[in-house]
Each structure stands twice: as C-alpha cells, then as structure tokens.
Write an enzyme that holds these catalytic residues in place. Structure first.
Site, mmCIF file in Angstrom:
data_model
loop_
_atom_site.group_PDB
_atom_site.id
_atom_site.type_symbol
_atom_site.label_atom_id
_atom_site.label_comp_id
_atom_site.label_asym_id
_atom_site.label_seq_id
_atom_site.Cartn_x
_atom_site.Cartn_y
_atom_site.Cartn_z
ATOM 1 N N LYS A 182 0.833 -1.214 0.000
ATOM 2 C CA LYS A 182 0.000 0.000 0.000
ATOM 3 C C LYS A 182 0.864 1.260 0.000
ATOM 4 C CE LYS A 182 -1.588 1.735 4.005
ATOM 5 N NZ LYS A 182 -1.377 3.159 4.343
ATOM 6 N N ASN A 183 1.839 1.297 0.908
ATOM 7 C CA ASN A 183 2.598 2.540 1.058
ATOM 8 C C ASN A 183 3.581 2.776 -0.081
ATOM 9 O OD1 ASN A 183 1.129 3.106 3.281
ATOM 10 N ND2 ASN A 183 2.718 2.563 4.775
ATOM 11 N N ARG B 59 -4.416 10.080 3.889
ATOM 12 C CA ARG B 59 -3.265 10.933 4.175
ATOM 13 C C ARG B 59 -2.385 11.110 2.925
ATOM 14 N NH1 ARG B 59 -0.205 14.427 7.435
ATOM 15 N NH2 ARG B 59 1.966 13.966 7.063
ATOM 16 N N CYS C 107 -5.396 8.122 8.771
ATOM 17 C CA CYS C 107 -5.554 7.539 10.099
ATOM 18 C C CYS C 107 -5.281 8.581 11.166
ATOM 19 C CB CYS C 107 -4.576 6.386 10.286
ATOM 20 S SG CYS C 107 -5.108 4.863 9.524
ATOM 21 N N ARG D 140 -0.720 15.315 12.305
ATOM 22 C CA ARG D 140 0.151 14.903 11.194
ATOM 23 C C ARG D 140 0.364 16.103 10.280
ATOM 24 N NH1 ARG D 140 -1.725 8.955 9.239
ATOM 25 N NH2 ARG D 140 0.305 8.986 8.213
ATOM 26 N N PRO D 141 1.237 17.011 10.704
ATOM 27 C CA PRO D 141 1.446 18.223 9.908
ATOM 28 C C PRO D 141 2.150 17.918 8.583
ATOM 29 C CG PRO D 141 2.957 18.173 11.796
ATOM 30 C CD PRO D 141 2.084 16.960 11.906
ATOM 31 N N ILE D 142 2.135 18.887 7.665
ATOM 32 C CA ILE D 142 2.831 18.714 6.381
ATOM 33 C C ILE D 142 3.838 19.853 6.187
ATOM 34 C CG2 ILE D 142 1.069 17.348 5.183
ATOM 35 C CD1 ILE D 142 0.186 20.048 3.870
ATOM 36 N N ASP D 143 4.287 20.422 7.318
ATOM 37 C CA ASP D 143 5.202 21.560 7.230
ATOM 38 C C ASP D 143 6.475 21.260 6.444
ATOM 39 O OD1 ASP D 143 5.458 19.859 9.528
ATOM 40 O OD2 ASP D 143 7.061 21.149 10.243
ATOM 41 N N ASP E 164 4.522 1.020 11.966
ATOM 42 C CA ASP E 164 3.345 0.326 11.446
ATOM 43 C C ASP E 164 3.215 -1.097 11.997
ATOM 44 O OD1 ASP E 164 2.758 2.558 10.010
ATOM 45 O OD2 ASP E 164 3.524 1.797 8.107
ATOM 46 N N ARG F 11 -8.514 -0.255 4.140
ATOM 47 C CA ARG F 11 -7.605 0.715 3.519
ATOM 48 C C ARG F 11 -6.262 0.076 3.194
ATOM 49 N NH1 ARG F 11 -6.298 4.896 7.162
ATOM 50 N NH2 ARG F 11 -5.003 5.365 5.393
HETATM 51 N N1 EPU Z 1 5.838 15.012 10.211
HETATM 52 C C1 EPU Z 1 5.868 16.369 10.481
HETATM 53 N N2 EPU Z 1 5.838 17.224 9.428
HETATM 54 C C2 EPU Z 1 5.779 16.801 8.142
HETATM 55 C C3 EPU Z 1 5.744 15.412 7.867
HETATM 56 C C4 EPU Z 1 5.785 14.544 8.930
HETATM 57 O O1 EPU Z 1 5.935 16.766 11.629
HETATM 58 O O2 EPU Z 1 5.758 17.648 7.218
HETATM 59 C C5 EPU Z 1 5.866 14.052 11.338
HETATM 60 C C6 EPU Z 1 4.574 13.252 11.422
HETATM 61 O O3 EPU Z 1 3.574 13.974 12.093
HETATM 62 C C7 EPU Z 1 5.005 12.017 12.153
HETATM 63 C C8 EPU Z 1 6.443 11.809 11.646
HETATM 64 O O4 EPU Z 1 6.861 13.062 11.110
HETATM 65 O O5 EPU Z 1 5.032 12.257 13.526
HETATM 66 C C9 EPU Z 1 6.576 10.739 10.575
HETATM 67 O O6 EPU Z 1 5.751 11.040 9.474
HETATM 68 P P1 EPU Z 1 6.048 10.571 7.988
HETATM 69 O O7 EPU Z 1 5.938 11.766 7.111
HETATM 70 O O8 EPU Z 1 7.320 9.792 7.946
HETATM 71 O O9 EPU Z 1 4.843 9.591 7.734
HETATM 72 P P2 EPU Z 1 3.783 9.623 6.551
HETATM 73 O O10 EPU Z 1 4.468 9.842 5.267
HETATM 74 O O11 EPU Z 1 2.659 10.480 6.938
HETATM 75 C C10 EPU Z 1 4.046 7.081 6.066
HETATM 76 C C11 EPU Z 1 3.124 5.913 5.960
HETATM 77 C C12 EPU Z 1 2.627 5.543 7.343
HETATM 78 C C13 EPU Z 1 3.826 5.229 8.226
HETATM 79 C C14 EPU Z 1 4.800 6.405 8.244
HETATM 80 C C15 EPU Z 1 6.069 6.147 9.014
HETATM 81 C C16 EPU Z 1 2.131 6.136 3.798
HETATM 82 C C17 EPU Z 1 0.923 6.414 2.992
HETATM 83 N N3 EPU Z 1 2.003 6.225 5.118
HETATM 84 O O12 EPU Z 1 3.274 8.135 6.607
HETATM 85 O O13 EPU Z 1 1.844 4.382 7.185
HETATM 86 O O14 EPU Z 1 3.403 4.952 9.537
HETATM 87 O O15 EPU Z 1 5.158 6.753 6.882
HETATM 88 O O16 EPU Z 1 6.729 5.040 8.506
HETATM 89 O O17 EPU Z 1 3.175 5.816 3.254
HETATM 90 C C18 EPU Z 1 0.167 2.836 7.740
HETATM 91 O O18 EPU Z 1 0.476 2.212 6.718
HETATM 92 O O19 EPU Z 1 -0.614 2.367 8.609
HETATM 93 C C19 EPU Z 1 0.730 4.156 7.960
HETATM 94 C C20 EPU Z 1 0.230 5.021 8.842
#
Ligand code: EPU
Length: 418
Positions: free
Chosen positions: A24-25, A94, A118, A123-126, A306, A398
């Site tokens: 998925k990811n 997300r 989820c 979960r910011p995108i900064d 995960d 999902r």
């Molecule tokens: N974060 C920030 N700012 C940002 C981006 C991330 O503060 O701009 C923080 C997040 O809030 C979190 C940490 O950094 O605390 C890690 O976030 P990351 O960006 O690495 O995660 P993601 O891209 O949102 C993906 C997977 C998640 C998995 C995480 C960590 C996908 C679609 N999702 O999420 O998968 O847990 O990486 O490995 O690829 C799942 O499959 O159940 C799942 C949640």
C-alpha cells in the site's frame, strides 16, 4: 455502504503458505507519480484497497483513465485536464498529499486541501511545504486550502526528520524540475527505493534512494512503463504476527526478508523460529511466547511504527513483560483499549506502553480505530478464546486486501458479515 464486521473464532493455529499483496505505502506514491508520466503505466501486483481506489479517483478527476483488474492497474495519462483536487477526495487518505509535488511540477499551479488519513495524532505537512517553497513554490494556505504556484527548480534540502511522505513529495516534485535536488536526512524506507526504481524506469534520474541522501537530476519528460509494485512488508509482518500469536507456522512467499529484519528479530526474541530464504520467510511458533523486553519504533531500518500494534497484540499472552516506546507518532496506542477489554494487561504512559502477558484473551466486540490498530485486534481475536467481532472495517480495508480470505487459507475460522 452497509456496515460489515469480521467474526473470528479464536484458538486455531495458522498453518500454511501465503503470497503477500503489493505494498500500500508504495503503490500510493506510484499512483501520484502517474501525474508526471506521459502515456500508459501498468502497475502489477497492485492491491485492491480502498486507498488505492481513492487515489485512482483522484487520478481520474485530474484527467487520467484508470482500471484495476486482477492486480493490474492500468493508467493512461494523455494530459492533466484539472489542477484542483476537491476537499472530499483529499480527506479520504493521508497520502493524497503526495499529489502536491507532481501536480505542481506538471501544471505550474494547483489547489489542494489538507489531507485526511488515520488518526495517529497531529500529522502536519510543514516539511513538505517548506521543501517545495525552497524549490520555488509560492504557497498560500487558508482554512485548510492550499493554493500553490511556481516553476520548480532543484534545491539543496535538509529535512529536520526523515519523513517518508516529505521525501516522496520532494522526489516527485524534483524529477521534472530544472536542475539538481539533493535531499539530506531523507527517509530510508524501502518504499522510497521502490518509488525511485519506478521513476527511473520511466526515464527519471534518481540516485541514493534507500540511503539518507537522495539525489535527483531533473529531466524534461517521463514516459509511462510497466512496473511490479514491491511486496507489502507490513502485511507480511501482520500474517507473521498472527501465526506467532496462535502458535502456528507459516511461510510468507514473495516478500523481501531484508526489509523486515527489525521485525523478524523481535519474533526470534519471542522464541519463534524464523528462517528466510531468498524471497520467503518461514516462521514457526510454539506457545507460550516469551516477551521481547523492549520495542522502540524508529525510522527505517529501525522497528517500523506500522508494526507496533501488531507486535503488541502478539505480546498480550507472552510470558513476561514488554515495553513499547512509540517515537514516530503521538497517538498510536488506540488499539490498547480494546485489547484490554479482551483481557490484556497494558499500561499506557505517554509514548510508552507496557504489556504484561496474561494467560488468556477472551473474544468480545471490538472496533478498529485505525488501520494497524484494526489488524492488531484481528490478531488478538485469532488468539483469543471464543468469538471476537471486529467492526469499523473501513480502516482495515484501507490497507489489507481480502484479509479474511488469506487467513482462512491458513486455517483461521473467520467470516465477513455484511
Ligand atoms: N511530520 C511532520 N511534518 C511533516 C511530515 C511529517 O511533523 O511535514 C511528522 C509526522 O507527524 C510524524 C512523523 O513526522 O510524527 C513521521 O511522518 P512521515 O511523514 O514519515 O509519515 P507519513 O508519510 O505520513 C508514512 C506511511 C505511514 C507510516 C509512516 C512512518 C504512507 C501512505 N504512510 O506516513 O503508514 O506509519 O510513513 O513510517 O506511506 C500505515 O500504513 O498504517 C501508515 C500510517
């Protein structure tokens, strides 16, 4: 859609072989990457998941044609005809945010909204936005709407944390940008490597993916290709955890054992025998399991967040105590309440959770609150006495393709009732 539930009769050890679904990811950013490619893309081993359908609805909305049949996703991109992704579509998951980089890079301007996904805490995108700004994007944010424009150019970028999504978004933005981009402190998850391999097969020039420094040399255009999505390491970990918790023995075929070493090491600490050979992992478990002392989630190659809920479920009946420390997300223990209702002894304190093994779990009605938390309750149900009913399956769907079918083929007694 009618509410469905999984009805699980616990206590049957899982035995046999399974072939793991596509990741998925990985497939989600590959679907975002389709925005960048001219012509036809075929993704093999594409799992039929609600998140995949949500991404293909976005692609269709943007002007692509998508068709998923029997694990084969065909996408035709004859030109992006729309540059706004509606809020409802963005909210569905997300990873809709990984459309931002490619859509901006392809069209020079776009409008998106803050993504859903989820509930694992904020979960910011900064980091995504900061990096795109450094690449030349002008971003106007108001009330959850992102209006973005600019012609992207390569940049030297330093991530404060190796975010998976930010690394993906930057790579997707950089492949067609002018000049060179270097990402320092990039995420090293295997899905980043898969994204780079796919993009390179389409004509991109990405190197270093899978290490902490990724280098992208912009090119003029990308051409669609046929690509086989990597196997889902977390789905593999889920079925291994279910086999471990039920005292079973399974062989997971068509997976990448090297991507799962942090997880298989914990199964070994729990007393399971684990062997891997080429693209297979064998796990043999005999009950009772022994608690691993300490599991700390970390970016890859550390123990994946995960898999935290999955291993927590597998620890509920293990002898001894295991301390979990969740370092990636603020709120990722929402499954613990229902595990406790099934009889588990779990104490939570901030980012720590301690599981003291109990003799038995008893089936009851439980609710998935997020994807992996739902999978954890499924594992607990398989190892509990009596009947467990798992509801709120939209979370599970999902990320898991037909889990009841896979589990039944391993001897589980499980039915989906609508
Ligand atoms: N974060 C920030 N700012 C940002 C981006 C991330 O503060 O701009 C923080 C997040 O809030 C979190 C940490 O950094 O605390 C890690 O976030 P990351 O960006 O690495 O995660 P993601 O891209 O949102 C993906 C997977 C998640 C998995 C995480 C960590 C996908 C679609 N999702 O999420 O998968 O847990 O990486 O490995 O690829 C799942 O499959 O159940 C799942 C949640």
């Amino acid at each position: 859609m009618a509410e469905s539930k999984l009805v699980i009769e616990g206590g049957h050890p899982l035995r046999g072989e399974l072939t793991v679904q596509g990741a998925k990811n990985s497939v989600l950013p590959l679907l975002s990457a389709a925005v960048l490619c001219d012509g036809d893309i075929v993704l093999e081993r594409c799992p039929a998941l609600s998140d995949v359908y949500a991404a293909s609805r976005i692609l269709t909305h943007l002007g692509c044609r998508c068709r998923l049949t029997q694990g084969r996703m065909e996408i035709r991109n004859t030109g992006i005809t729309c540059t706004e992704i509606p809020e409802t579509m963005m909210h569905e998951m997300r990873s809709s945010i990984t459309f931002l980089g490619p859509l901006l890079s392809r069209s020079g301007s776009c409008t998106l909204y803050l993504p859903g996904g989820c509930e694992l805490g904020p979960r910011p995108i900064d980091m995504h936005l900061h990096a795109l700004r450094q690449m030349g994007a002008e971003i106007h944010e108001s009330h959850g709407m992102l209006q973005v424009q600019g012609r992207l150019r390569g940049a030297e970028l330093h991530l404060p944390f190796p975010s998976v999504g930010a690394t993906e978004n930057i790579i997707l933005a950089a492949v067609l940008a002018r000049g060179q981009t270097r990402i320092h402190n990039a995420a090293r998850e295997p899905e980043i490597r898969d994204l780079a391999d796919f993009l390179n097969a389409c004509g991109a020039r990405v190197s270093g993916a899978g290490t902490d420094t990724v280098f992208v040399q912009g090119v003029d255009r990308l051409q669609g290709c046929t690509y086989r999505v990597m196997p889902d390491r977390i789905a593999a970990a889920t079925y291994l955890a279910a086999a471990a918790a039920t005292g079973g023995s399974v062989c997971v075929q068509d997976c990448c054992p090297g991507d799962l070493t942090a997880v298989t090491e914990v199964f070994r600490q729990m007393g399971c025998r684990v062997y891997s050979h080429e693209n297979r992992i064998y796990l043999q478990s005999s009950l009772p399991l022994h608690a691993a002392p300490y599991i700390r989630t970390m970016p890859h190659p550390g123990f994946p967040t995960d898999a935290q809920a999955l291993l927590m479920a597998a620890h509920c009946k293990a002898r001894g105590s295991c301390m979990f420390e969740e370092t990636i997300f603020d709120s990722r223990y929402r499954h613990a309440d229902d595990l406790i209702r099934m009889g588990a002894d779990i104490r939570l304190s901030g980012r720590a959770a301690v599981v003291h093994g109990v003799q038995r779990l008893s089936g009851t009605t439980v609710h998935a609150t997020d994807l992996r938390g739902g999978a954890a309750l499924l594992i607990a149900g398989l190892s509990a006495e009596g009947i467990t009913e798992l509801t709120e399956l939209s979370h599970l769907d999902r990320g898991y393709e037909n889990p009841e079918h896979v589990l039944r083929s391993l001897g589980a007694k499980i039915e989906r009732i609508t």
